[in-house]
Design a protein around this motif. Structure first.
Motif, PDB file in Angstrom:
ATOM      1  N   ASN A  31       0.798  -1.227   0.000  1.00  0.00           N
ATOM      2  CA  ASN A  31       0.000   0.000   0.000  1.00  0.00           C
ATOM      3  C   ASN A  31       0.826   1.269   0.000  1.00  0.00           C
ATOM      4  OD1 ASN A  31      -2.201  -1.627   0.079  1.00  0.00           O
ATOM      5  ND2 ASN A  31      -2.705  -1.266   2.217  1.00  0.00           N
ATOM      6  N   GLY A  32       2.101   1.189   0.381  1.00  0.00           N
ATOM      7  CA  GLY A  32       2.845   2.434   0.435  1.00  0.00           C
ATOM      8  C   GLY A  32       4.171   2.299   1.131  1.00  0.00           C
ATOM      9  N   CYS A  33       4.488   3.272   1.943  1.00  0.00           N
ATOM     10  CA  CYS A  33       5.829   3.448   2.496  1.00  0.00           C
ATOM     11  C   CYS A  33       5.842   3.175   3.999  1.00  0.00           C
ATOM     12  CB  CYS A  33       6.260   4.891   2.238  1.00  0.00           C
ATOM     13  SG  CYS A  33       7.981   5.243   2.583  1.00  0.00           S
ATOM     14  N   GLY A  54       7.521  -1.695  -2.343  1.00  0.00           N
ATOM     15  CA  GLY A  54       7.215  -2.047  -3.724  1.00  0.00           C
ATOM     16  C   GLY A  54       8.447  -2.270  -4.575  1.00  0.00           C
ATOM     17  N   ASN A  55       9.493  -1.480  -4.301  1.00  0.00           N
ATOM     18  CA  ASN A  55      10.728  -1.645  -5.064  1.00  0.00           C
ATOM     19  C   ASN A  55      11.954  -1.842  -4.173  1.00  0.00           C
ATOM     20  OD1 ASN A  55      11.202   0.908  -4.062  1.00  0.00           O
ATOM     21  ND2 ASN A  55      10.798   1.944  -6.006  1.00  0.00           N
ATOM     22  N   ALA A  99       2.692   5.181   5.383  1.00  0.00           N
ATOM     23  CA  ALA A  99       2.153   6.225   4.512  1.00  0.00           C
ATOM     24  C   ALA A  99       1.570   5.581   3.261  1.00  0.00           C
ATOM     25  CB  ALA A  99       3.245   7.209   4.129  1.00  0.00           C
ATOM     26  N   PRO A 100       0.304   5.837   2.965  1.00  0.00           N
ATOM     27  CA  PRO A 100      -0.264   5.303   1.733  1.00  0.00           C
ATOM     28  C   PRO A 100       0.261   6.070   0.528  1.00  0.00           C
ATOM     29  CG  PRO A 100      -1.873   6.620   2.892  1.00  0.00           C
ATOM     30  CD  PRO A 100      -0.671   6.557   3.779  1.00  0.00           C
ATOM     31  N   GLY A 101       0.922   5.374  -0.364  1.00  0.00           N
ATOM     32  CA  GLY A 101       1.345   5.986  -1.615  1.00  0.00           C
ATOM     33  C   GLY A 101       2.664   6.728  -1.525  1.00  0.00           C
TER      34      GLY A 101
END
Length: 123
Positions: A31-33, A54-55, A99-101
């Motif tokens: 979902n995010g960070c 995500g990465n 954090a989302p996004g």
């Protein structure tokens, strides 16, 4: 409801190591960070580092660069902060945040926070 739970804090002598954990409930690392912050006595909250699962990209504050490492185990929904070569000035309450996004070291981008875990480094 998203909840973050930190653990792993404690007391250690200078030069020692600790690994903090942050278990996320009702939050997927896709979902995010995830960020780690700390607040030392009498000082403002400081961003320590963050990871975008995500990465796998990480970023660290200059004060901990080369000593601290953030990682994520998505299967366990847990983030980690490995802290090596600890110094007395690392003494603080450490918080994880989600954090989302967005991603960054500014506390304002983080929506969800844990309650923190105390780290004390003696000289």
């Amino acid at each position: 409801q998203v909840q973050l739970l930190e653990s792993g804090g404690g007391s250690v002598q200078a030069g020692g190591s600790l690994r903090l954990s942050c278990v996320a409930f009702e939050w997927s690392f896709r979902n995010g960070c995830i960020g780690w912050f700390r607040r030392a006595p009498g000082k403002e909250r400081e961003g320590v580092g963050r990871i975008y699962p995500g990465n796998g990209y990480t970023y660290y504050a200059d004060t901990v660069q080369g000593r601290f490492t953030i990682s994520v185990d998505a299967a366990k929904n847990t983030a980690y902060l490995q802290m090596n070569s600890l110094k007395p000035e690392d003494t603080a309450i450490y918080y994880c945040a989600a954090a989302p996004g967005q991603c960054g070291l500014s506390a304002s981008v983080y929506r969800y926070w844990g309650r923190g875990t105390q780290v004390t480094v003696s000289s």
